[in-house]
Design an enzyme around this catalytic site. Structure first.
Site, PDB file in Angstrom:
ATOM      1  N   GLU A 107       0.812  -1.246   0.129  1.00  0.00           N
ATOM      2  CA  GLU A 107      -0.026   0.036   0.222  1.00  0.00           C
ATOM      3  C   GLU A 107       0.816   1.426  -0.003  1.00  0.00           C
ATOM      4  O   GLU A 107       1.551   1.392   0.750  1.00  0.00           O
ATOM      5  CB  GLU A 107      -0.995  -0.262   1.279  1.00  0.00           C
ATOM      6  CG  GLU A 107      -2.014  -1.125   1.420  1.00  0.00           C
ATOM      7  CD  GLU A 107      -3.075  -1.167   0.106  1.00  0.00           C
ATOM      8  OE1 GLU A 107      -3.071  -0.216  -0.744  1.00  0.00           O
ATOM      9  OE2 GLU A 107      -3.433  -2.276  -0.261  1.00  0.00           O
TER      10      GLU A 107
ATOM     11  N   CYS B 161      -7.557  -1.426   7.977  1.00  0.00           N
ATOM     12  CA  CYS B 161      -6.308  -1.395   7.333  1.00  0.00           C
ATOM     13  C   CYS B 161      -5.841   0.063   7.255  1.00  0.00           C
ATOM     14  O   CYS B 161      -5.039   0.450   7.643  1.00  0.00           O
ATOM     15  CB  CYS B 161      -6.180  -2.357   6.293  1.00  0.00           C
ATOM     16  SG  CYS B 161      -6.440  -4.218   6.958  1.00  0.00           S
TER      17      CYS B 161
ATOM     18  N   HIS C 233      -1.237  -5.510   2.027  1.00  0.00           N
ATOM     19  CA  HIS C 233      -2.553  -6.504   2.289  1.00  0.00           C
ATOM     20  C   HIS C 233      -2.113  -7.823   1.516  1.00  0.00           C
ATOM     21  O   HIS C 233      -1.570  -7.799   0.503  1.00  0.00           O
ATOM     22  CB  HIS C 233      -3.443  -5.799   1.415  1.00  0.00           C
ATOM     23  CG  HIS C 233      -4.615  -5.053   2.201  1.00  0.00           C
ATOM     24  ND1 HIS C 233      -4.828  -3.733   1.943  1.00  0.00           N
ATOM     25  CD2 HIS C 233      -5.264  -5.334   3.141  1.00  0.00           C
ATOM     26  CE1 HIS C 233      -5.777  -3.215   2.751  1.00  0.00           C
ATOM     27  NE2 HIS C 233      -6.241  -4.135   3.619  1.00  0.00           N
TER      28      HIS C 233
HETATM   29  N1  PCA Z   1      -8.369  -6.667   6.643  1.00  0.00           N
HETATM   30  C1  PCA Z   1      -9.432  -5.309   6.960  1.00  0.00           C
HETATM   31  C2  PCA Z   1      -9.241  -5.097   8.513  1.00  0.00           C
HETATM   32  C3  PCA Z   1      -8.581  -6.221   8.956  1.00  0.00           C
HETATM   33  C4  PCA Z   1      -7.930  -6.999   8.011  1.00  0.00           C
HETATM   34  O1  PCA Z   1      -7.254  -7.946   8.114  1.00  0.00           O
HETATM   35  C5  PCA Z   1      -9.099  -4.356   5.814  1.00  0.00           C
HETATM   36  O2  PCA Z   1      -8.464  -4.565   4.907  1.00  0.00           O
HETATM   37  O3  PCA Z   1      -9.326  -3.293   6.331  1.00  0.00           O
END
Ligand code: PCA
Length: 186
Positions: A78, A141, A165
């Site tokens: 990200e 996140c 992610h």
């Molecule tokens: N993914 C979510 C919140 C917790 C996680 O593992 C997200 O992408 O915001």
């Protein structure tokens, strides 16, 4: 010490590979640095509070937050977190933010300070599917990356920090149910 966080399961997911990664790497040494792996709650207030406590306790040299992005097919490095909480589903506390700020009065966005290009090159060289993503969403996140970067800025700390992610793990996708459905639809 490197602070590595994952998340607990949320929504319809009964597992979260990001939390598993954090647990698996807790205590592992990479060169001179040891990983402190922690599972964060999917909670609009508690996640940021936990990171604040860990920053004081661990004084990390870098912070890598990891989370699950169930619909993505590759690891997403990200680039940016925006100052918006707009939850498609409620968090694990039953709270559903609708367009509020992560930090009221904070900057519009923060860039990752992780060496994203080098991480991407290393992953791709190993044959791991990965890409640079320009949106971490508007759920926990994104909020966690934003609040951590904001905390570091306010404290004048220049340690690398950002968010990665993960896609669903093979075990989440290739369940007996999904395999039997695929068999029926062949
Ligand atoms: N993914 C979510 C919140 C917790 C996680 O593992 C997200 O992408 O915001």
């Amino acid at each position: 010490m490197i602070l590595l966080t994952g998340f607990e399961p949320f929504g319809t997911y009964t597992t979260n590979p990001s939390g598993e990664v954090a647990k698996a790497l807790d205590g592992r040494a990479f060169g001179a640095e040891v990983v402190r792996g922690v599972v964060l709650p999917v909670h609009h207030r508690e996640a940021a509070l936990a990171v604040t406590r860990l920053l004081d306790e661990v004084a990390p040299r870098a912070i890598v937050h990891v989370g699950l992005a169930g619909g993505r097919a590759r690891i997403a490095l990200e680039r940016v977190a925006v100052n918006v909480m707009d939850f498609e589903i409620a968090d694990n506390a039953g709270y559903r933010a609708a367009g509020e700020a992560c930090v009221p009065g904070g900057p519009v966005a923060y860039f990752s300070t992780l060496p994203l290009g080098a991480i991407l090159d290393a992953l791709v060289a190993e044959g791991v599917p990965a890409y640079l993503s320009s949106s971490a969403g508007t759920y926990l996140c994104n909020q966690t990356m934003y609040t951590t970067r904001d905390l570091l800025e306010r404290r004048g700390l220049t340690i690398p920090a950002g968010f990665i992610h993960l896609p669903q793990s093979a075990a989440m996708v290739a369940t007996p149910v999904s395999i039997s459905r695929a068999w029926i639809c062949r």
